[in-house]
Every structure is written in structure tokens, then in C-alpha cells.
Design an enzyme around this catalytic site. Sequence first.
Site, PDB file in Angstrom:
ATOM      1  CB  VAL A   1      -0.944  -0.008   1.226  1.00  0.00           C
ATOM      2  CG1 VAL A   1      -2.037   1.008   1.042  1.00  0.00           C
ATOM      3  CG2 VAL A   1      -1.551  -1.377   1.431  1.00  0.00           C
TER       4      VAL A   1
ATOM      5  CD  GLU B   1       5.948  -7.341  -3.390  1.00  0.00           C
ATOM      6  OE1 GLU B   1       5.786  -6.215  -2.895  1.00  0.00           O
ATOM      7  OE2 GLU B   1       5.923  -8.391  -2.719  1.00  0.00           O
TER       8      GLU B   1
ATOM      9  CB  VAL C   1      16.045  -6.866  -1.733  1.00  0.00           C
ATOM     10  CG1 VAL C   1      16.972  -5.738  -1.282  1.00  0.00           C
ATOM     11  CG2 VAL C   1      14.909  -6.308  -2.582  1.00  0.00           C
TER      12      VAL C   1
ATOM     13  NE  ARG D   1       2.965   1.531  10.251  1.00  0.00           N
ATOM     14  CZ  ARG D   1       3.809   2.555  10.448  1.00  0.00           C
ATOM     15  NH1 ARG D   1       4.647   2.910   9.493  1.00  0.00           N
ATOM     16  NH2 ARG D   1       3.810   3.206  11.589  1.00  0.00           N
TER      17      ARG D   1
ATOM     18  CG  ASP E   1      -1.541   0.006  13.093  1.00  0.00           C
ATOM     19  OD1 ASP E   1      -2.708  -0.243  12.721  1.00  0.00           O
ATOM     20  OD2 ASP E   1      -0.750   0.710  12.429  1.00  0.00           O
TER      21      ASP E   1
ATOM     22  CG  HIS F   1     -28.194   9.051 -15.342  1.00  0.00           C
ATOM     23  ND1 HIS F   1     -27.235   8.167 -15.798  1.00  0.00           N
ATOM     24  CD2 HIS F   1     -28.414   9.935 -16.348  1.00  0.00           C
ATOM     25  CE1 HIS F   1     -26.905   8.501 -17.036  1.00  0.00           C
ATOM     26  NE2 HIS F   1     -27.595   9.572 -17.397  1.00  0.00           N
TER      27      HIS F   1
HETATM   28  P1  FAD Z   1      -0.897   4.976  15.777  1.00  0.00           P
HETATM   29  O1  FAD Z   1      -1.620   5.846  14.854  1.00  0.00           O
HETATM   30  O2  FAD Z   1       0.456   4.490  15.391  1.00  0.00           O
HETATM   31  O3  FAD Z   1      -0.787   5.792  17.132  1.00  0.00           O
HETATM   32  C1  FAD Z   1      -0.054   5.324  18.225  1.00  0.00           C
HETATM   33  C2  FAD Z   1       0.321   6.511  19.080  1.00  0.00           C
HETATM   34  O4  FAD Z   1       0.830   6.024  20.318  1.00  0.00           O
HETATM   35  C3  FAD Z   1       1.421   7.385  18.478  1.00  0.00           C
HETATM   36  O5  FAD Z   1       1.071   8.739  18.584  1.00  0.00           O
HETATM   37  C4  FAD Z   1       2.641   7.082  19.349  1.00  0.00           C
HETATM   38  O6  FAD Z   1       3.512   8.184  19.480  1.00  0.00           O
HETATM   39  C5  FAD Z   1       1.964   6.782  20.670  1.00  0.00           C
HETATM   40  N1  FAD Z   1       2.775   5.957  21.576  1.00  0.00           N
HETATM   41  C6  FAD Z   1       3.381   4.781  21.308  1.00  0.00           C
HETATM   42  N2  FAD Z   1       3.984   4.298  22.421  1.00  0.00           N
HETATM   43  C7  FAD Z   1       3.734   5.190  23.391  1.00  0.00           C
HETATM   44  C8  FAD Z   1       4.087   5.255  24.758  1.00  0.00           C
HETATM   45  N3  FAD Z   1       4.773   4.274  25.355  1.00  0.00           N
HETATM   46  N4  FAD Z   1       3.680   6.334  25.473  1.00  0.00           N
HETATM   47  C9  FAD Z   1       2.970   7.334  24.896  1.00  0.00           C
HETATM   48  N5  FAD Z   1       2.597   7.312  23.604  1.00  0.00           N
HETATM   49  C10 FAD Z   1       2.980   6.254  22.871  1.00  0.00           C
HETATM   50  N6  FAD Z   1      -4.746   3.546   7.368  1.00  0.00           N
HETATM   51  C11 FAD Z   1      -5.944   3.795   6.809  1.00  0.00           C
HETATM   52  O7  FAD Z   1      -6.957   3.292   7.290  1.00  0.00           O
HETATM   53  N7  FAD Z   1      -6.054   4.608   5.716  1.00  0.00           N
HETATM   54  C12 FAD Z   1      -4.979   5.182   5.144  1.00  0.00           C
HETATM   55  O8  FAD Z   1      -5.120   5.908   4.162  1.00  0.00           O
HETATM   56  C13 FAD Z   1      -3.709   4.929   5.709  1.00  0.00           C
HETATM   57  N8  FAD Z   1      -2.613   5.483   5.172  1.00  0.00           N
HETATM   58  C14 FAD Z   1      -1.399   5.257   5.747  1.00  0.00           C
HETATM   59  C15 FAD Z   1      -0.278   5.805   5.143  1.00  0.00           C
HETATM   60  C16 FAD Z   1       0.970   5.574   5.681  1.00  0.00           C
HETATM   61  C17 FAD Z   1       2.180   6.199   5.038  1.00  0.00           C
HETATM   62  C18 FAD Z   1       1.089   4.792   6.865  1.00  0.00           C
HETATM   63  C19 FAD Z   1       2.421   4.564   7.497  1.00  0.00           C
HETATM   64  C20 FAD Z   1      -0.024   4.228   7.459  1.00  0.00           C
HETATM   65  C21 FAD Z   1      -1.279   4.440   6.897  1.00  0.00           C
HETATM   66  N9  FAD Z   1      -2.428   3.871   7.430  1.00  0.00           N
HETATM   67  C22 FAD Z   1      -3.632   4.100   6.847  1.00  0.00           C
HETATM   68  C23 FAD Z   1      -2.371   3.031   8.636  1.00  0.00           C
HETATM   69  C24 FAD Z   1      -2.785   3.847   9.867  1.00  0.00           C
HETATM   70  O9  FAD Z   1      -1.920   4.959   9.978  1.00  0.00           O
HETATM   71  C25 FAD Z   1      -2.705   2.992  11.113  1.00  0.00           C
HETATM   72  O10 FAD Z   1      -3.459   1.809  10.928  1.00  0.00           O
HETATM   73  C26 FAD Z   1      -3.261   3.746  12.303  1.00  0.00           C
HETATM   74  O11 FAD Z   1      -2.525   4.911  12.536  1.00  0.00           O
HETATM   75  C27 FAD Z   1      -3.223   2.877  13.558  1.00  0.00           C
HETATM   76  O12 FAD Z   1      -3.735   3.600  14.629  1.00  0.00           O
HETATM   77  P2  FAD Z   1      -3.270   3.286  16.116  1.00  0.00           P
HETATM   78  O13 FAD Z   1      -4.042   4.226  16.980  1.00  0.00           O
HETATM   79  O14 FAD Z   1      -3.330   1.856  16.389  1.00  0.00           O
HETATM   80  O15 FAD Z   1      -1.714   3.665  16.166  1.00  0.00           O
HETATM   81  P1  NAI Z   2       2.294  -3.883   2.945  1.00  0.00           P
HETATM   82  O1  NAI Z   2       2.165  -5.062   3.818  1.00  0.00           O
HETATM   83  O2  NAI Z   2       1.088  -3.265   2.352  1.00  0.00           O
HETATM   84  O3  NAI Z   2       3.277  -4.211   1.733  1.00  0.00           O
HETATM   85  C1  NAI Z   2       4.570  -4.651   1.938  1.00  0.00           C
HETATM   86  C2  NAI Z   2       5.072  -5.273   0.653  1.00  0.00           C
HETATM   87  O4  NAI Z   2       6.458  -5.480   0.777  1.00  0.00           O
HETATM   88  C3  NAI Z   2       4.435  -6.635   0.365  1.00  0.00           C
HETATM   89  O5  NAI Z   2       3.975  -6.670  -0.958  1.00  0.00           O
HETATM   90  C4  NAI Z   2       5.568  -7.616   0.623  1.00  0.00           C
HETATM   91  O6  NAI Z   2       5.499  -8.770  -0.188  1.00  0.00           O
HETATM   92  C5  NAI Z   2       6.779  -6.770   0.271  1.00  0.00           C
HETATM   93  N1  NAI Z   2       8.023  -7.189   0.912  1.00  0.00           N
HETATM   94  C6  NAI Z   2       8.201  -7.556   2.207  1.00  0.00           C
HETATM   95  N2  NAI Z   2       9.509  -7.832   2.428  1.00  0.00           N
HETATM   96  C7  NAI Z   2      10.160  -7.624   1.263  1.00  0.00           C
HETATM   97  C8  NAI Z   2      11.514  -7.724   0.859  1.00  0.00           C
HETATM   98  N3  NAI Z   2      12.466  -8.092   1.710  1.00  0.00           N
HETATM   99  N4  NAI Z   2      11.827  -7.440  -0.426  1.00  0.00           N
HETATM  100  C9  NAI Z   2      10.876  -7.054  -1.305  1.00  0.00           C
HETATM  101  N5  NAI Z   2       9.567  -6.945  -0.978  1.00  0.00           N
HETATM  102  C10 NAI Z   2       9.218  -7.220   0.292  1.00  0.00           C
HETATM  103  O7  NAI Z   2       3.113  -2.818   3.823  1.00  0.00           O
HETATM  104  P2  NAI Z   2       3.392  -1.279   3.634  1.00  0.00           P
HETATM  105  O8  NAI Z   2       3.190  -0.850   2.232  1.00  0.00           O
HETATM  106  O9  NAI Z   2       4.689  -1.032   4.288  1.00  0.00           O
HETATM  107  O10 NAI Z   2       2.266  -0.618   4.503  1.00  0.00           O
HETATM  108  C11 NAI Z   2       2.115  -1.002   5.868  1.00  0.00           C
HETATM  109  C12 NAI Z   2       0.695  -0.991   6.270  1.00  0.00           C
HETATM  110  O11 NAI Z   2       0.269   0.350   6.476  1.00  0.00           O
HETATM  111  C13 NAI Z   2      -0.273  -1.535   5.239  1.00  0.00           C
HETATM  112  O12 NAI Z   2      -0.331  -2.937   5.264  1.00  0.00           O
HETATM  113  C14 NAI Z   2      -1.548  -0.936   5.699  1.00  0.00           C
HETATM  114  O13 NAI Z   2      -2.046  -1.688   6.772  1.00  0.00           O
HETATM  115  C15 NAI Z   2      -1.112   0.417   6.201  1.00  0.00           C
HETATM  116  N6  NAI Z   2      -1.351   1.419   5.146  1.00  0.00           N
HETATM  117  C16 NAI Z   2      -2.623   1.621   4.722  1.00  0.00           C
HETATM  118  C17 NAI Z   2      -2.889   2.526   3.736  1.00  0.00           C
HETATM  119  C18 NAI Z   2      -4.274   2.675   3.266  1.00  0.00           C
HETATM  120  O14 NAI Z   2      -5.179   2.172   3.917  1.00  0.00           O
HETATM  121  N7  NAI Z   2      -4.509   3.355   2.153  1.00  0.00           N
HETATM  122  C19 NAI Z   2      -1.836   3.323   3.117  1.00  0.00           C
HETATM  123  C20 NAI Z   2      -0.511   3.000   3.603  1.00  0.00           C
HETATM  124  C21 NAI Z   2      -0.314   2.087   4.600  1.00  0.00           C
END
Ligand code: FAD
Ligand code: NAI
Length: 475
Positions: A193, A213, A247, A282, A322, A454
Amino acid sequence: MSKQFDVIVIGGGPGGYIAAIRAAQLGFNVACIDEWKNAKGGPALGGTCTNVGCIPSKALLQSSEHYEQAGHHFADHGIEVKGLSLDVAKMVGRKDTVVKQNNDGIAYLFKKNKVTFFHGRASFAAAKDGLYDIKVAGAAEEVISGKHVIVATGSNARVLPGTPFDEELVLSNDGALRMGAVPKKLGLIGSGVIGLEMGSVWRRLGAEVTVLEGLPTFLGAVDQQIAKEAHKAFVKQGLKIELGVKVGEIKTGKNSVSVAYVDAKGQAQTLDVDKLIVSIGRVANTVGLATETVGLALDERGAIVVDGDCKTNLPNVWAVGDVVRGPMLAHKAEEEGVAVAERIAGQHGHVNFNTIPWVIYTNPEIAWVGQTEEQLKAAGRAYRAGTFPFLANGRARALGDTTGMVKMLADAATDEILGVHIVGPMASELIAECVVAMEFRASSEDIARICHAHPSLSEATKEAALAVDKRTLNF
Ligand code: FAD
Ligand code: NAI
């Protein structure tokens, strides 16, 4: 005497902050602790999602899509753009403003709902007399205690062994969202993703993007008919995606990165790039929580062990988002947060894991809910499939965006919808109707008989439902 709360939430991301608000709505005295710091060292509520995830990535996806449209597609509409230029600093600055609006919005919601916020790192200090002592290490150090604890500490980017993130040359999602200039050549490891969303942003802005990939299949978890359609579109846009690679060594120079890999044919190759984004999944984050102090159980991957109700092995300690099993999605974390707050209040909080939608915000967008055709086949379930291409949808033609299709899968005997898979314009919004339908256990016939406006893209969903019964009207 330490400050005492009914509920202490550790983590202010979507799982944590939503749990805190819902618990406060239910009448509990709630604290939320979050350690995230903004550029000035102050709090930045919202976790990964708000600071380096969902929100900033969507801001950059929008900005870069505008650039792409202006540069390549406005002309189709008779709009001539001369002297188009790009100000990356401004684009990234706008993204930062959007992030701050969301940070501030959550702080406001905490005030409104009387959630007490602590800025600092939380760790378990002790469990005694039915209370958990939580140490908060912030500007000062203090201990607060609570009857219930909800752990929502999120996840961190997985590190490729031997290649730590320096956020200059080897970037996680954090560095990928704040590059100051467009790299000439950008490499990504992992076409999941993040790989596709970040690869799209920087390709649209002019980088030559190569994605390596490991798996031989593109988007293996996605319905393969949809994944193939998306792959075709990405390749046409200029994204180079190499599947089935292994890789090897990664060397960083002064301003470049060299990735040795073996391609799908077994040939040794090298990819030289200016920046490398590693997006290979992650890992749950429990760093610094001192789970061992109270004996909170973790699994072999470091995630907190919970049952279906987000209960941990400790009484009154819950975990959501997460940091526990299940898809790493913001809305999944939020649903779990609400359900846990309601369970603490003696209600019957519920999360339906069968109807959690997924969206990949590329162009075309990819969205789905429920089971894929591959999963139904593997389960031996008899189903009927209906597809409808956006090419035959009037609104899509008017938009000038006819890539992709809607695909609906329904039980062969009962016609209950089992999955809907979309690749195409506004798939992220179209999927909501399908989630509602599945929550209500609708049949494809139900969708087929509902009046859809529509011209709208949603007519493609209706037509896909009609296609299940082989009676499309416009194709
Ligand atoms: P987090 O959002 O990670 O929040 C955890 C919080 O806990 C953080 O602020 C951290 O600092 C804090 N924390 C951790 N340990 C401690 C501690 N010991 N004391 C105090 N604070 C602490 N998901 C979607 O549904 N749609 C998307 O479009 C999407 N896009 C994404 C794009 C990217 C680039 C990434 C990396 C992720 C994306 N995700 C997306 C995934 C989404 O961000 C996570 O699933 C979501 O943030 C999880 O929420 P959470 O509350 O479990 O944890
Ligand atoms: P991902 O799990 O979506 O994709 C990781 C990819 O890396 C997989 O295709 C896997 O086969 C590949 N891979 C793993 N090890 C490898 C290696 N050694 N060499 C080559 N390829 C390898 O994880 P990604 O993209 O890091 O995102 C993490 C998570 O964050 C997502 O799974 C999703 O849960 C969340 N996310 C959600 C978004 C959304 O909802 N739009 C946007 C971005 C992140």
C-alpha cells in the site's frame, strides 16, 4: 497521592483518541497519554495516521494528482496550461498545515469531551489494589493510576535487516512524506500500500520510480482481476514494478543508494537511485511500555495478545489498533477503540471484521470489502460474479476517467453479497455503499433494485449487481 482515572488510554492515534472520546462520552474520567512531538517539541495528537500516515499521504496524493492533471490531462478538456511549475516546499508545507489542522482538531475534541491529556512516554509501573500505575515521562515525570488501561501504541515501519532508516537516503514513510525536492531516481522496496501510494506521489512529480517486490504476484491480497487491471494502469503511467525479486546488499553513497537484487529470472541486477523508500510492512510498537513489569503478554512478533474483544491476558487491560492482530488500518483501530470503551461501560461493543473496507488511494483507486474471488474458490463456496466497466458509465466518461471496473461477488444460492472489488475513479467513496449493503446482509438483487442517481459513478455498482444476474442495462 497520584491522579486517578477510570480509564487511561496509552497512545493518541485513531485507536487511542477515539477510545478516549467514546469512554468520556460514556461518563468515565479519562486520561490519554501520547508522546508524539511536533517540530517545536509540542504535542501532535493523532499518531501515525495524522502525522506520518493517512492524512499527509492523502494531502500529497491530492497535490501531486493536481500537478499530473494540469500537466497531462487538462489539455483533453481544452484547457491549455503554459509555464506549469512545481514548488515542492509549498506542497509539503500545505501538507504540514493539513496535519496541524488535524492535530489541533483532536486537542479541541479532548477539551470538549473533558479528556485529560498527558504529553510524554507512558510505561507500566505497577499493578496493585485493582489499579494500574502508569508512569508518564514528559517534560516532568509523574505517575497516574487507572482502573482500566487501553493500550493503543500503534506500529512502526519494518526495517530491512542491515539497512536502518536514516531518513535522508533510506526512507520510511516518515522521510517519504517530507522530501524537499523530487529525486531524479527513486527506488521502493515493497509494492504494498505504501509503495504504491508513495511511488505514485513522486512519479507524478517527475521522479523515475522503480518498485522492487519480493512476491511473484502483484497485490496478492487483492482480487486478482482487480489487481491485474491496476497493474496495467500503473505500468502505463510509468511506474516500473519488478515482481519476484530477491533484494540483496544495499549500499549508501554520499547522495545515492545502490540496491543489489536478483530478478525473477535469476539474473543479478543493481538498481542505483537517489533515494530509497523501504515499505515492507509495519511492526507492532510496544517499545518502552515496560509490559514485563505487569506481565502483559506479547506474541512472537511483539504484538499484544488479545482475544476477539480486545481483552489482554490482564484484567481490565485492553489493546486496540495496529499493536494487536488484524489489518493495520485507522478505521479498524477506531472501531476497536469504540467497542472497548463500550465494553468497559458494560455495553456490547462490536466490530465486524468481515466488513472492514480497504482503500489504496492511487489513481485509479483500489477499494474492496469482503472476500475475493480467489478466497471464495479456495473455500469451495459457490458464487456468482458480476462486473461492470467504468468505460460504459456516463459520469466516468464525462470525468474523463474510465479506467477500471466494479466487481460484485454473491452467494450462488442466497445471492447475499460476499465481496465487492473496485478499481477506478472514487473507488474510496463508492465502497461505502457496498459496506453498508454487506452490514445489512443485502443481496445483489437489493442493490440492483435501488435507484442510483444519474449520471453517477455509483451506477456502476448497480450495474455490477445487475451483472451478477447477467442483466446489465448499459453494457
Ligand atoms: P498509531 O496511529 O500508530 O498511534 C499510536 C500513538 O501512540 C502514536 O502517537 C505514538 O507516538 C503513541 N505511543 C506509542 N507508544 C507510546 C508510549 N509508550 N507512550 C505514549 N505514547 C505512545 N490507514 C488507513 O486506514 N487509511 C490510510 O489511508 C492509511 N494510510 C497510511 C499511510 C501511511 C504512510 C502509513 C504509514 C499508514 C497508513 N495507514 C492508513 C495506517 C494507519 O496509519 C494505522 O493503521 C493507524 O494509525 C493505527 O492507529 P493506532 O491508533 O493503532 O496507532
Ligand atoms: P504492505 O504489507 O502493504 O506491503 C509490503 C510489501 O512489501 C508486500 O507486498 C511484501 O510482499 C513486500 N516485501 C516484504 N519484504 C520484502 C523484501 N524483503 N523485499 C521485497 N519486498 C518485500 O506494507 P506497507 O506498504 O509497508 O504498509 C504497511 C501498512 O500500512 C499496510 O499494510 C496498511 O495496513 C497500512 N497502510 C494503509 C494505507 C491505506 O489504507 N490506504 C496506506 C498505507 C499504509
